[in-house]
Design a protein around this motif. Structure first.
Motif, PDB file in Angstrom:
ATOM      1  N   PRO A  67      43.761  -5.067  55.081  1.00 23.72           N
ATOM      2  CA  PRO A  67      43.866  -6.452  54.300  1.00 23.72           C
ATOM      3  C   PRO A  67      44.476  -6.532  52.992  1.00 23.72           C
ATOM      4  CG  PRO A  67      42.167  -6.040  56.061  1.00 23.72           C
ATOM      5  CD  PRO A  67      43.075  -4.860  56.098  1.00 23.72           C
ATOM      6  N   GLY A  68      44.738  -7.112  52.687  1.00 24.58           N
ATOM      7  CA  GLY A  68      45.290  -7.523  51.004  1.00 24.58           C
ATOM      8  C   GLY A  68      46.294  -6.690  50.403  1.00 24.58           C
ATOM      9  N   LYS A  69      46.717  -5.787  51.461  1.00 21.90           N
ATOM     10  CA  LYS A  69      47.296  -3.899  50.923  1.00 21.90           C
ATOM     11  C   LYS A  69      48.872  -4.815  51.167  1.00 21.90           C
ATOM     12  CE  LYS A  69      44.844  -1.745  48.339  1.00 21.90           C
ATOM     13  NZ  LYS A  69      45.192  -2.077  47.432  1.00 21.90           N
ATOM     14  N   HIS A  70      50.163  -4.905  50.267  1.00 21.34           N
ATOM     15  CA  HIS A  70      51.738  -5.157  51.281  1.00 21.34           C
ATOM     16  C   HIS A  70      52.841  -4.080  50.671  1.00 21.34           C
ATOM     17  CE1 HIS A  70      50.409  -9.129  51.712  1.00 21.34           C
ATOM     18  NE2 HIS A  70      50.214  -8.607  50.663  1.00 21.34           N
ATOM     19  N   PHE A  71      53.719  -3.647  51.590  1.00 18.51           N
ATOM     20  CA  PHE A  71      54.707  -2.968  51.355  1.00 18.51           C
ATOM     21  C   PHE A  71      54.938  -2.293  48.976  1.00 18.51           C
ATOM     22  CE2 PHE A  71      59.275  -2.470  49.221  1.00 18.51           C
ATOM     23  CZ  PHE A  71      59.491  -1.518  50.018  1.00 18.51           C
ATOM     24  N   GLY A  72      55.007  -1.581  48.890  1.00 19.29           N
ATOM     25  CA  GLY A  72      55.331  -0.843  47.708  1.00 19.29           C
ATOM     26  C   GLY A  72      53.763  -0.834  47.088  1.00 19.29           C
ATOM     27  N   ASP A  73      52.753  -0.952  47.728  1.00 24.17           N
ATOM     28  CA  ASP A  73      51.094  -1.142  46.757  1.00 24.17           C
ATOM     29  C   ASP A  73      51.210   0.592  47.012  1.00 24.17           C
ATOM     30  OD1 ASP A  73      50.970  -4.053  46.450  1.00 24.17           O
ATOM     31  OD2 ASP A  73      49.966  -3.903  48.196  1.00 24.17           O
ATOM     32  N   THR A  74      50.250   0.503  45.552  1.00 19.99           N
ATOM     33  CA  THR A  74      49.474   2.022  45.370  1.00 19.99           C
ATOM     34  C   THR A  74      48.059   1.869  46.697  1.00 19.99           C
ATOM     35  OG1 THR A  74      51.041   2.424  43.992  1.00 19.99           O
ATOM     36  CG2 THR A  74      48.564   3.489  43.937  1.00 19.99           C
ATOM     37  N   VAL A  75      47.911   3.466  46.951  1.00 18.87           N
ATOM     38  CA  VAL A  75      46.520   3.401  47.588  1.00 18.87           C
ATOM     39  C   VAL A  75      46.067   4.698  47.978  1.00 18.87           C
ATOM     40  CG1 VAL A  75      47.272   1.321  49.843  1.00 18.87           C
ATOM     41  CG2 VAL A  75      47.769   3.754  49.716  1.00 18.87           C
ATOM     42  N   GLU A  76      44.945   4.118  47.008  1.00 17.76           N
ATOM     43  CA  GLU A  76      43.712   5.279  47.418  1.00 17.76           C
ATOM     44  C   GLU A  76      43.054   5.661  48.874  1.00 17.76           C
ATOM     45  OE1 GLU A  76      41.610   5.513  43.923  1.00 17.76           O
ATOM     46  OE2 GLU A  76      42.861   4.951  42.724  1.00 17.76           O
ATOM     47  N   PHE A  77      42.792   7.594  49.281  1.00 18.74           N
ATOM     48  CA  PHE A  77      42.484   7.151  49.924  1.00 18.74           C
ATOM     49  C   PHE A  77      41.696   8.871  50.083  1.00 18.74           C
ATOM     50  CE2 PHE A  77      47.150   7.743  50.209  1.00 18.74           C
ATOM     51  CZ  PHE A  77      46.862   9.516  50.783  1.00 18.74           C
ATOM     52  N   ASP A  78      41.014   9.281  50.662  1.00 22.47           N
ATOM     53  CA  ASP A  78      40.470  11.019  51.395  1.00 22.47           C
ATOM     54  C   ASP A  78      41.319  11.165  52.248  1.00 22.47           C
ATOM     55  OD1 ASP A  78      37.944  10.041  49.350  1.00 22.47           O
ATOM     56  OD2 ASP A  78      37.005   9.423  51.766  1.00 22.47           O
ATOM     57  N   ARG A  79      42.212  12.771  51.658  1.00 25.38           N
ATOM     58  CA  ARG A  79      42.406  13.832  52.641  1.00 25.38           C
ATOM     59  C   ARG A  79      41.976  13.744  53.920  1.00 25.38           C
ATOM     60  NH1 ARG A  79      45.001  19.274  50.947  1.00 25.38           N
ATOM     61  NH2 ARG A  79      45.510  19.650  52.840  1.00 25.38           N
ATOM     62  N   ALA A  80      40.471  13.017  54.349  1.00 28.34           N
ATOM     63  CA  ALA A  80      40.047  13.415  55.903  1.00 28.34           C
ATOM     64  C   ALA A  80      40.540  12.223  56.404  1.00 28.34           C
ATOM     65  CB  ALA A  80      38.451  13.262  55.783  1.00 28.34           C
ATOM     66  N   ASN A  81      41.651  10.742  55.801  1.00 27.81           N
ATOM     67  CA  ASN A  81      41.900   9.867  56.285  1.00 27.81           C
ATOM     68  C   ASN A  81      43.408   9.691  57.068  1.00 27.81           C
ATOM     69  OD1 ASN A  81      39.672   8.770  56.560  1.00 27.81           O
ATOM     70  ND2 ASN A  81      40.134   7.293  54.897  1.00 27.81           N
ATOM     71  N   LEU A  82      44.200  11.542  56.010  1.00 27.00           N
ATOM     72  CA  LEU A  82      45.073  11.623  56.412  1.00 27.00           C
ATOM     73  C   LEU A  82      45.740  11.909  57.956  1.00 27.00           C
ATOM     74  CD1 LEU A  82      47.816  11.391  54.746  1.00 27.00           C
ATOM     75  CD2 LEU A  82      47.644  14.041  54.258  1.00 27.00           C
TER      76      LEU A  82
END
Length: 73
Positions: free
Chosen positions: A13-28
């Protein structure tokens, strides 16, 4: 880790094509990168290749690298 969304997400939610996202390696779960004109990664796609129709399989095999991870990694 950070990445840029390469398509319109279904469940961010709130994220769209081209947006930069941050995540933990465990979520990859899967990844892809173009290097020297070939697509590396895409483990999920590679598993599905035998189940695709001939045209789709041929298109993917043209762009996918021979190995999922570059030799120098």
């Amino acid at each position: 880790m950070t990445g840029k969304l390469a398509n319109e997400p279904n469940d961010l939610p709130g994220k769209h094509f081209g947006d930069t996202v941050e995540f933990d390696r465990a979520n990859l779960r899967d990844w892809s990168v173009f290097l020297d004109g070939k697509l590396y990664g895409n483990f999920t796609t590679r598993v599905m290749i035998p189940h695709l129709d001939a045209d789709s399989r041929a298109q993917l095999e043209q762009v996918l690298s021979a190995t999922p991870v570059p030799q120098d990694w």
